[in-house]
Design an enzyme around this catalytic site. Sequence first.
Site, short mmCIF file in Angstrom:
data_model
loop_
_atom_site.label_atom_id
_atom_site.label_comp_id
_atom_site.label_asym_id
_atom_site.label_seq_id
_atom_site.Cartn_x
_atom_site.Cartn_y
_atom_site.Cartn_z
N HIS A 32 0.73 -2.04 0.07
CA HIS A 32 0.04 -0.09 0.09
C HIS A 32 0.85 1.37 -0.06
CE1 HIS A 32 -3.88 2.50 0.36
NE2 HIS A 32 -3.05 3.42 0.81
N CYS A 33 0.70 2.45 -1.47
CA CYS A 33 2.18 2.97 -1.14
C CYS A 33 1.41 3.70 -2.78
CB CYS A 33 3.28 3.00 -1.94
SG CYS A 33 3.70 1.86 -3.12
N SER A 78 -6.94 9.52 -4.34
CA SER A 78 -7.82 10.64 -4.62
C SER A 78 -7.52 11.65 -5.23
CB SER A 78 -8.43 11.12 -3.47
OG SER A 78 -7.49 11.63 -2.13
N ARG A 125 -10.87 0.90 -6.44
CA ARG A 125 -10.52 1.06 -5.10
C ARG A 125 -11.54 2.02 -5.56
NH1 ARG A 125 -6.92 6.22 -1.45
NH2 ARG A 125 -6.92 4.18 -0.15
N TYR A 157 -11.88 2.12 1.24
CA TYR A 157 -11.07 2.64 2.02
C TYR A 157 -13.00 3.29 2.77
CZ TYR A 157 -8.39 5.53 4.63
OH TYR A 157 -7.56 6.36 5.71
N HIS A 181 -6.95 -0.38 5.29
CA HIS A 181 -6.69 0.51 6.77
C HIS A 181 -7.49 -0.52 7.70
CE1 HIS A 181 -4.29 2.84 4.32
NE2 HIS A 181 -4.87 3.46 4.47
N ASP A 249 1.82 3.38 2.93
CA ASP A 249 1.81 4.00 2.84
C ASP A 249 2.20 5.66 2.47
OD1 ASP A 249 -0.86 4.96 2.41
OD2 ASP A 249 -0.66 5.97 4.90
C1 0GY Z 1 -4.66 6.56 2.25
C2 0GY Z 1 -5.00 7.16 2.98
C3 0GY Z 1 -5.60 8.50 2.93
C4 0GY Z 1 -5.39 8.96 1.71
C5 0GY Z 1 -5.91 8.35 0.66
O1 0GY Z 1 -6.41 8.67 -1.72
C6 0GY Z 1 -6.60 9.07 -0.81
O2 0GY Z 1 -6.04 10.13 -1.19
O3 0GY Z 1 -6.08 6.84 0.31
C7 0GY Z 1 -6.16 9.58 3.91
O4 0GY Z 1 -5.98 10.69 3.13
O5 0GY Z 1 -5.99 9.37 4.72
O6 0GY Z 1 -4.91 5.16 2.24
O7 0GY Z 1 -3.42 7.02 1.82
#
Ligand code: 0GY
Length: 294
Positions: A32-33, A78, A125, A157, A181, A249
Site C-alpha cells: 500500500h503506497c 484521490s 478502489r 476504504y 487500514h 502508505d
Molecule cells: C491512504 C489514506 C488517505 C488518503 C488516500 O487516496 C487518498 O487520498 O488514500 C487518507 O487521507 O486517509 O490510504 O493513503
Amino acid sequence: MTEPAIPSRIVSWHPSPSRPRFTPPPGAVDAHCHVFGPMAQFPFSAKAKYLPEDADAAALFALRDHLGFARNVIVQASCHGTNNAATLHTIAQSGGMARGVAVVDPAISDEELAALHQGGIRGVRFNFLKRLVDDAPKDKFLDVAARLPAGWHVVIYFEADILEEMRDFIAAIPVPVVVDHMGRPDVSQGPEGADMRAFRRLLDSRDDIWFKATCPDRLDPSGDPWEDFVTAVRPLVEDYPDRVLWGTDWPHPNMQDDPPDDGHLVDIIPRIAPTPELQRKLLIDNPMRLYWAD
Ligand code: 0GY
C-alpha cells in the site's frame, strides 16, 4: 487587489526516514503506497481535496530500496481522481516490480479495463471517505465490480463509524474485497474493543475479505512506537494470516502535521507478525497471490 490564494502544495512524508532494524525477507512487497505526479507531467484532479508535492516513481523506488523491499503495490490516490496515468507510469518504470490498484469512472468500458490490466492494474478502489471524495455511488460501484477482468479484486476504504451501513454493499461485491487500514478502527479500545469485534464479524462473513494491517500513524494517537496499534492488530494478523497485507502508505497523504518515520513503520512488522512464517505470508505469499498471480 490581492490575487486569489493559490493553495500551497504539502509535503506529508518524513524527510529522512531511518533504516529499519527489521530486515524484510527477500522479495517483500510494500502493498500500500502511492505516487503523486510529477504535477507537470501528471496534473492533479480538479476535484482533489489536497495538493501534494511531487512524490514520483524514482522517489518511491529509492524508499523501497532503503527499507529493504523488493516490490510495490501502488494504490491510486484521490488527488489523481480517475486518471491513473501516474500510477501506470510508475508501474511501467518498475521492471515488473510494481502492480497497482486503480480508481475508475464506473462508466469505464471493458476495453479500458483490459488496458489497465495490461498496464499492471489488478484491482479497483472504492473510497468512502467524505473528506477525500465527493460521491461514492454504491450501485454504480457494484455494476463495475461485476465487469472486472478475471483475477481482480476491490479495495475499499471507509471508517469504522460506517461499517454497519457498508455490510450489505460489501456482501454484494462479486470478487474478493481488501479493506484499507482495517476500516480505521479505534485501536485504543484494544483487541476486544467494539471496533475490532465489528471488523472481525465482517471478516467472518466471507472468507475472501482481506485487510491491510497498515497505518499505525493514522490509527494510533499515542504515536510512535504505536503500542495501542500493536496490541489491537497483532491478534488479527495471527487469526487471519492468509488474508492480510502490509504497506508503508508512503507518501502518507494528509499526514503533513506528523509524518511517520518509514523505518519505524517497518519495525512494527515483527511486532504484529512475530514469526518468520507470519512475516512471509504478510509480506510475500499474500500480496503475490493477489497481485502477481499472472
Ligand atoms: C491512504 C489514506 C488517505 C488518503 C488516500 O487516496 C487518498 O487520498 O488514500 C487518507 O487521507 O486517509 O490510504 O493513503
